[in-house]
Design a protein around this motif. Structure first.
Motif, PDB file in Angstrom:
ATOM      1  N   ILE B  10       1.014  -1.305   0.052  1.00  0.00           N
ATOM      2  CA  ILE B  10       0.187   0.008   0.176  1.00  0.00           C
ATOM      3  C   ILE B  10       0.753   1.158  -0.025  1.00  0.00           C
ATOM      4  CG2 ILE B  10      -1.873   1.067   1.143  1.00  0.00           C
ATOM      5  CD1 ILE B  10      -2.353  -1.509   2.639  1.00  0.00           C
ATOM      6  N   PHE B  11       0.631   2.104  -1.074  1.00  0.00           N
ATOM      7  CA  PHE B  11       1.257   3.600  -0.917  1.00  0.00           C
ATOM      8  C   PHE B  11       0.713   4.411  -0.440  1.00  0.00           C
ATOM      9  CE2 PHE B  11       3.683   1.411  -4.563  1.00  0.00           C
ATOM     10  CZ  PHE B  11       4.801   1.277  -4.095  1.00  0.00           C
ATOM     11  N   ASP B  12       1.345   5.553   0.194  1.00  0.00           N
ATOM     12  CA  ASP B  12       0.451   6.674   0.763  1.00  0.00           C
ATOM     13  C   ASP B  12       0.573   7.504  -0.358  1.00  0.00           C
ATOM     14  OD1 ASP B  12      -0.091   5.884   3.215  1.00  0.00           O
ATOM     15  OD2 ASP B  12       2.070   6.344   3.945  1.00  0.00           O
ATOM     16  N   SER B  13      -0.744   8.315  -0.762  1.00  0.00           N
ATOM     17  CA  SER B  13      -0.535   9.207  -1.618  1.00  0.00           C
ATOM     18  C   SER B  13      -1.303  10.341  -1.079  1.00  0.00           C
ATOM     19  CB  SER B  13      -0.917   8.706  -3.049  1.00  0.00           C
ATOM     20  OG  SER B  13      -2.425   8.671  -3.314  1.00  0.00           O
ATOM     21  N   PRO B  17      -4.351   6.156   0.586  1.00  0.00           N
ATOM     22  CA  PRO B  17      -3.548   4.943   0.346  1.00  0.00           C
ATOM     23  C   PRO B  17      -4.025   4.356  -0.840  1.00  0.00           C
ATOM     24  CG  PRO B  17      -5.279   4.756   2.159  1.00  0.00           C
ATOM     25  CD  PRO B  17      -5.453   6.021   1.950  1.00  0.00           C
ATOM     26  N   VAL B  18      -2.964   4.038  -1.465  1.00  0.00           N
ATOM     27  CA  VAL B  18      -3.273   3.432  -2.933  1.00  0.00           C
ATOM     28  C   VAL B  18      -2.734   1.763  -2.811  1.00  0.00           C
ATOM     29  CG1 VAL B  18      -2.574   2.993  -5.320  1.00  0.00           C
ATOM     30  CG2 VAL B  18      -2.711   5.591  -4.354  1.00  0.00           C
ATOM     31  N   ARG B  19      -3.837   1.040  -2.840  1.00  0.00           N
ATOM     32  CA  ARG B  19      -3.522  -0.546  -2.989  1.00  0.00           C
ATOM     33  C   ARG B  19      -2.786  -0.803  -4.095  1.00  0.00           C
ATOM     34  NH1 ARG B  19      -5.891  -2.533   1.678  1.00  0.00           N
ATOM     35  NH2 ARG B  19      -5.246  -4.514   0.999  1.00  0.00           N
ATOM     36  N   ALA B  20      -1.590  -0.759  -4.222  1.00  0.00           N
ATOM     37  CA  ALA B  20      -1.078  -1.218  -5.293  1.00  0.00           C
ATOM     38  C   ALA B  20      -0.764  -2.715  -5.890  1.00  0.00           C
ATOM     39  CB  ALA B  20       0.593  -0.682  -5.528  1.00  0.00           C
ATOM     40  N   VAL B  21      -0.551  -3.525  -4.732  1.00  0.00           N
ATOM     41  CA  VAL B  21      -0.748  -5.036  -4.615  1.00  0.00           C
ATOM     42  C   VAL B  21      -1.529  -5.576  -3.726  1.00  0.00           C
ATOM     43  CG1 VAL B  21       0.563  -7.186  -4.726  1.00  0.00           C
ATOM     44  CG2 VAL B  21       1.798  -5.059  -5.589  1.00  0.00           C
ATOM     45  N   PRO B  39      -2.455  -4.080 -17.576  1.00  0.00           N
ATOM     46  CA  PRO B  39      -2.606  -2.672 -17.841  1.00  0.00           C
ATOM     47  C   PRO B  39      -1.731  -1.701 -17.164  1.00  0.00           C
ATOM     48  CG  PRO B  39      -4.735  -3.143 -16.733  1.00  0.00           C
ATOM     49  CD  PRO B  39      -4.000  -4.291 -16.814  1.00  0.00           C
ATOM     50  N   SER B  40      -1.527  -0.536 -17.390  1.00  0.00           N
ATOM     51  CA  SER B  40      -0.565   0.276 -16.632  1.00  0.00           C
ATOM     52  C   SER B  40      -1.200   0.605 -15.298  1.00  0.00           C
ATOM     53  CB  SER B  40      -0.781   1.889 -17.569  1.00  0.00           C
ATOM     54  OG  SER B  40       0.277   2.618 -16.723  1.00  0.00           O
ATOM     55  N   GLY B  41      -0.324   0.684 -14.224  1.00  0.00           N
ATOM     56  CA  GLY B  41      -1.047   1.004 -12.881  1.00  0.00           C
ATOM     57  C   GLY B  41      -1.432  -0.214 -11.981  1.00  0.00           C
ATOM     58  N   CYS B  42      -1.348  -1.479 -12.585  1.00  0.00           N
ATOM     59  CA  CYS B  42      -2.018  -2.666 -12.101  1.00  0.00           C
ATOM     60  C   CYS B  42      -1.148  -3.285 -10.946  1.00  0.00           C
ATOM     61  CB  CYS B  42      -2.036  -3.656 -13.091  1.00  0.00           C
ATOM     62  SG  CYS B  42      -1.025  -4.371 -13.636  1.00  0.00           S
ATOM     63  N   GLY B  43       0.090  -2.623 -10.732  1.00  0.00           N
ATOM     64  CA  GLY B  43       0.804  -3.141  -9.740  1.00  0.00           C
ATOM     65  C   GLY B  43       1.955  -4.418 -10.077  1.00  0.00           C
ATOM     66  N   ASP B 168      11.808  -5.588 -16.069  1.00  0.00           N
ATOM     67  CA  ASP B 168      10.553  -4.733 -15.876  1.00  0.00           C
ATOM     68  C   ASP B 168      10.337  -4.036 -17.324  1.00  0.00           C
ATOM     69  OD1 ASP B 168       8.453  -3.229 -15.284  1.00  0.00           O
ATOM     70  OD2 ASP B 168       9.514  -1.903 -13.826  1.00  0.00           O
ATOM     71  N   GLU B 169       9.426  -4.632 -18.199  1.00  0.00           N
ATOM     72  CA  GLU B 169       9.259  -3.849 -19.340  1.00  0.00           C
ATOM     73  C   GLU B 169      10.669  -3.542 -20.049  1.00  0.00           C
ATOM     74  OE1 GLU B 169       6.163  -1.453 -20.133  1.00  0.00           O
ATOM     75  OE2 GLU B 169       5.148  -1.814 -18.060  1.00  0.00           O
ATOM     76  N   PRO B 170      11.574  -4.608 -20.318  1.00  0.00           N
ATOM     77  CA  PRO B 170      12.887  -4.331 -20.789  1.00  0.00           C
ATOM     78  C   PRO B 170      12.731  -3.914 -22.275  1.00  0.00           C
ATOM     79  CG  PRO B 170      12.587  -6.510 -20.560  1.00  0.00           C
ATOM     80  CD  PRO B 170      11.307  -6.090 -19.923  1.00  0.00           C
ATOM     81  N   THR B 201       5.315  -6.892 -18.379  1.00  0.00           N
ATOM     82  CA  THR B 201       4.984  -6.166 -19.753  1.00  0.00           C
ATOM     83  C   THR B 201       3.574  -5.960 -19.604  1.00  0.00           C
ATOM     84  OG1 THR B 201       5.043  -6.429 -22.012  1.00  0.00           O
ATOM     85  CG2 THR B 201       4.601  -8.391 -20.787  1.00  0.00           C
ATOM     86  N   HIS B 202       3.237  -4.852 -20.465  1.00  0.00           N
ATOM     87  CA  HIS B 202       1.823  -4.457 -20.572  1.00  0.00           C
ATOM     88  C   HIS B 202       1.475  -4.971 -21.976  1.00  0.00           C
ATOM     89  CE1 HIS B 202       3.584  -0.645 -21.749  1.00  0.00           C
ATOM     90  NE2 HIS B 202       3.039  -0.883 -22.544  1.00  0.00           N
ATOM     91  N   ASP B 203       2.462  -5.718 -22.835  1.00  0.00           N
ATOM     92  CA  ASP B 203       2.155  -6.020 -24.022  1.00  0.00           C
ATOM     93  C   ASP B 203       1.608  -7.449 -24.017  1.00  0.00           C
ATOM     94  OD1 ASP B 203       2.597  -6.939 -26.697  1.00  0.00           O
ATOM     95  OD2 ASP B 203       4.175  -5.507 -27.067  1.00  0.00           O
TER      96      ASP B 203
END
Ligand SMILES: Nc1ncnc2c1ncn2[C@@H]1O[C@H](COP(=O)(O)OP(=O)(O)OP(=O)(O)O)[C@@H](O)[C@H]1O
Ligand SMILES: [Mg+2]
Lengths: 570, 358
Positions: B10-13, B17-21, B39-43, B168-170, B201-203
């Motif tokens: 969980i990130f504090d923003s 809080p954002v539940r990233a995972v 997709p982007s931002g899914c953790g 990570d998305e190399p 990846t998101h591809d």
């Protein structure tokens, strides 16, 4: 509050970052504490009281001092901007040739200490010994010299000249960030030139100029060196010099409680101005986000006016630095203070050099050199710790760190000097014998030089992608090794320029040195001051001349290694 | 080789809080190539960084090669430098002040997994040969192209012969052609050093072609964990079906266990057990599963061609069938005129039925 963490552990950098913050807090708080004390400080014979404030505010002298200080600060701002702003505009918005040379002149201007220039101006325009006055008196058979530099406005003029480079640097950034396309857009939208100026240009430039005004004003109200050199001998007191006479009175025991009370007044003024300054800066930054980036402003072609513009810059350089310093050099070889003339020319000799106490100069030199090595190193270590925590961690505590590192930028060094003096005399006296050592001076320098270094490193660290460090960790490098092999090499250019810039500023610093100097920790600038204060103008000139000679190779170093990033930051 | 249990971050923003995972479990077997797709931002990145030890989880535990490296409750934490991993970052993060060789050598000489001096040179050369950069040792990395920097990053990650390789998305910063080329290279390298890989990846094309298994994520949760073939052919829910490959969707109503009613009339398909007759479902069918012939000769629903997009190896047609617009993928060199009448065939096996509310 969560402490700044790295991988869940409290970072080992935290104590390093907090140490200078603690110093800032202690130096300020001790002034407040002392201001409420009477009796013999630090013993059982002292007690809490409001008497000091009563005495300060009840003495009519303080109102004269406030009046003088305001006059001085406003004149400073006026002269600094009237010179700095046009030159900034010329370099950023016109085709004037030799822009690099203008930057050199202005940077050097920032480095040449006000105390040297102030000595020169005393020789030029002091009501009694000033050359202009002597010539005018001789020429027109007057009774008194008509020009008087020893007034708040006169001294403000000298300080304004001295701070014009600061105004220049603060406003070049504004001209650079301000997009002329916005003005052009207003014109194409059918607004007249004056309407454009009123509705677009000024509101956009406003915050930056206001920020420069506030900052120079803050520097102005706390200036010590120029009012001390020019004003003290003529009994014209500003806040700073008044504090000096309170702290080091000639004919009685110092009453530190009074010093504390005046100091607190100054702290309050500085904090209020700092808050205002912060707000204005924020507003300015907001505009910069909208503009800036990826455009080339169209430069105004000055044509024949190039000469006039350069003429103005040259006159400024002459009046503000070259002539005063040349005069100091002249007096160093003259038998007594007198205007340059053919007859004086023949009397020039090295006699003054024999009158100087070389043992004292040596001592000053030694201490200055120690400070020039120790202070930049300490500043760098602390600034690195602060910047790393501010840029690389996510804790909210980082805002506190950032603020703490910014504070000494606007709180005058004079106050830190007084705070350090009081701490050494009354708090630490029995535990740590700091009073009379260079280390006391070093601590104050550490605090005052921190904001610049931190900002420079913040900028540099932001440029270095966090993944470069992380790649080192996953490659198996410990944090220490990763810093040594990856981070520090990448930061080296910035570290170099910060190092040299800090060393140069330590070399030329007067105020703190004068407040904290004793026989045993005197620095070169304090030697100059002690000669001057004891009416040894020729000896002071000799030491000054030597200091300027030593300065040149340092400047060269600075020129080679660090001017770019230093200019960009300060 | 990697076991992730109940991982939570969980990130504090500024906006709370954002539940990233959001509590995920994942097992990666030895030598397996596991792809995290989403997709982007899914953790995805957050998960990977937790495995690397660059981020501390707020819940759950992580084991690498049987060793507990992180447990939020128990307080175990092995810092990144002492985990047996290599990592390739999205930004490559090659060290700009060092040349190619020095970049690859640094983990061997300064890292926790350093090796005897005498072997360093050979090992580094071997890694550079693996990524086909031999001969460029003395070049400053800043002089290299994107693809070459990418290879330096890869060589640096494998030079210590880690048990686990994190990526990570190399390939995301490379152009399309280079990306295809590097994709094959990556697979070859991962196989030749027999490393367990976790790849983000998101591809979807990248995920399907690279992974032994693919883990589809959304909003911090795992939606499907299966082989590429299963992910493509048996998406368990609408999200995966939408995200991986292309699919036509139409609303429908269940008639009985073998039929639904839709804009195309009654359709024969396998209805999942949980769907009662009368409940609303979404039907899906992939463009390549729809057959299409010109004219009205064949049996089946008729439609009009609205538009077509030529893709070189195939043709994408928009066909209006009744009230429904379908995308049909036709291979071969058939050509259809705009407005032409066609007959489509919708095989029973091509249909996917997704219960409403998924
Ligand atoms: N340092 C951080 N501080 C606050 N929130 C963060 C931080 N890092 C990630 N997040 C948030 O956590 C969520 C997941 O981020 P993550 O970087 O794991 O996504 P991702 O799947 O890698 O996406 P992308 O494909 O865009 O890289 C996002 O909502 C993001 O905004
Ligand atoms: Mg990511």
């Amino acid at each position: 509050m969560r402490l700044p963490r790295f991988n869940g552990q409290v970072s080992p950098l935290l104590p390093v970052a907090l140490a200078p913050m603690a110093l800032v807090a202690v130096f300020i708080l001790v002034i407040v504490w002392v201001s409420f004390q009477s009796g013999t400080l630090g013993t059982v014979h002292s007690s809490y009281t409001l008497e000091n404030y009563h005495d300060v505010l009840g003495d009519s002298a303080i109102y004269g001092v406030i009046w003088n200080t305001l006059w001085f600060a406003f004149s400073t701002v006026f002269f600094a901007l009237i010179i700095g702003l046009p030159i900034a505009w010329l370099t950023e918005r016109t085709t004037i040739p030799g822009k690099a040379a203008i930057y050199v002149i202005m940077t050097l201007g920032l480095l040449i200490p006000g105390i040297f220039v102030a000595m020169g101006w005393t020789f030029i325009a002091h009501p009694r010994i000033g050359f202009i006055n002597r010539w005018l008196v001789d020429l027109f058979a007057l009774d008194n010299g008509p020009v008087n530099i020893a007034t708040p406005m006169g001294m403000g003029f000298v300080q304004g000249m001295n701070l014009a480079p600061l105004a220049f640097i603060l406003t070049t950034q504004m001209f650079r960030a301000m997009n002329p396309m916005l003005e052009e857009a207003a014109r194409t939208a059918g607004m007249s030139a004056t309407a454009t100026l009123r509705r677009v240009t000024l509101p956009l430039a406003g915050p930056a100029i206001l920020a420069a005004v506030i900052y120079i004003f803050i520097v102005g109200i706390a200036t010590f060196d120029i009012p001390a050199v020019i004003g003290l001998g003529n009994r014209v007191y500003l806040f700073s010099t008044y504090l000096f006479t309170l702290t080091f009175p000639e004919d009685m025991e110092p009453r530190y409680g009074i010093t504390g009370a005046v100091g607190v007044l100054m702290i309050v003024v500085a904090l209020v101005l700092t808050a205002w300054y912060g707000r204005v800066l924020q507003r300015g930054n907001r505009y910069q986000v909208i503009t800036g980036k990826g455009y080339r402003p169209k430069m105004l072609d000055l044509g024949g006016w190039n000469w006039a513009a350069w003429g103005m810059i040259a006159v400024y350089a002459l009046i503000s630095k070259l002539v005063p310093i040349a005069l100091v050099g002249f007096i160093a070889f003259a038998p007594y203070v007198a205007p340059p003339s053919l007859e004086m020319w023949e009397q020039l000799s090295l006699n003054n050099f024999y009158n100087v106490n070389w043992e004292l100069v040596w001592r000053g030199m030694k201490h200055t050199l120690i400070l020039m090595f120790v202070v930049p190193l300490a500043v760098m270590v602390c600034a690195f710790a602060i910047s790393w925590l501010v840029v690389r961690t996510r804790s909210r505590g980082r805002y506190a760190l950032e603020f703490g590192a910014f504070l000494p930028h606007t709180v005058p060094e004079l106050l830190f000097a007084i705070g350090a003096l009081l701490v050494a005399l009354f708090v630490l006296k029995d535990y740590v014998p700091l009073y009379g050592t260079v280390w006391l001076i070093a601590l104050v320098y550490l605090v005052t030089r921190l904001p610049f270094a931190t900002r420079a490193l913040n900028g540099a660290l932001l440029q270095i992608h966090k993944e470069l460090e992380e790649a080192a960790y996953v490659s198996g490098l410990t944090m220490l090794r990763a810093s040594r092999r990856v981070l520090l090499p990448l930061l080296r250019p910035t570290l170099m320029s910060v190092w040299i810039w800090t060393a140069l500023l330590v070399y030329r610093e007067v105020t703190v040195a004068v407040f904290l100097a004793t026989e045993s920790n005197i620095t070169l600038t304090a030697v100059v001051w002690s000669y001057w204060a004891a009416a040894g103008m020729t000896e002071a000139s000799v030491v000054t001349t030597l200091m300027i000679l030593f300065f040149s190779p340092l400047l060269l170093l600075f020129w080679i290694f660090g001017r770019r990033s230093a200019l960009a930051e300060d | 080789m990697i076991s992730i249990r109940k991982l939570e971050k969980i990130f504090d923003s500024a906006r709370g809080p954002v539940r990233a995972v959001d509590v995920i479990d994942l097992e990666v077997a030895e030598g397996e190539f596991m792809v995290l797709l989403g997709p982007s931002g899914c953790g995805k990145t957050t998960t990977l960084r937790c495995v690397a030890g660059l981020e501390r989880p707020d819940g759950g535990s992580i084991e690498i090669d049987g060793e507990l490296v992180d447990s939020a409750g128990g307080g175990t934490y092995v810092p990144p430098e002492r985990r047996d991993i290599g990592m390739v970052f999205q930004s490559y993060a090659v060290w700009p002040h060092l040349n190619v060789f020095q970049n690859v050598v640094l983990p061997l000489t300064e890292g926790q997994r350093r090796i005897p001096r005498s072997e360093v040179r050979d090992r580094a050369r071997e890694a550079l040969r693996l990524v086909r950069l031999d001969g460029l040792e003395e070049r400053p990395v800043t002089d290299l192209s994107g693809g070459q920097q990418q290879r330096v990053a890869l060589a640096r990650a494998v030079v210590t012969r880690p048990k686990v390789l994190l990526m990570d998305e190399p390939l995301s910063n490379l152009d399309a052609r280079l990306r295809d080329q590097m994709r094959d290279e990556l697979r070859r390298i991962a196989e030749s050093v027999n490393v367990t890989s976790l790849y983000v990846t998101h591809d979807q094309a990248e995920a399907l072609s690279l992974g032994d298994r693919v883990c589809v994520m959304n909003e911090g949760e795992i939606l499907q964990l299966a082989t590429p073939k299963e992910v493509y052919s048996e998406p368990p829910n609408l999200f995966v079906a939408r995200f991986v490959g292309e699919m036509n969707f139409l609303p429908a109503k269940v008639l009985d266990a073998g039929h639904v009613e839709s804009g195309l009339g009654a359709i024969e398909c396998a209805v999942p057990p949980g769907c009662a007759p009368g409940s609303a479902v979404t039907l899906g069918i992939r463009p390549e599963h729809i057959g299409m012939t010109a004219g009205e000769s064949a049996a089946g629903p008729r439609g009009q061609v609205l538009r077509q997009t030529y893709l070189g190896d195939a043709l994408h047609c928009q066909v209006q069938v009744g009230e429904v617009e379908l995308t049909v993928k036709a291979v071969g060199d058939a050509e259809y005129d705009r407005g032409a009448t066609v007959t489509v065939s919708l095989p029973e096996k091509g249909w996917h039925v997704f219960p409403e509310g998924q």
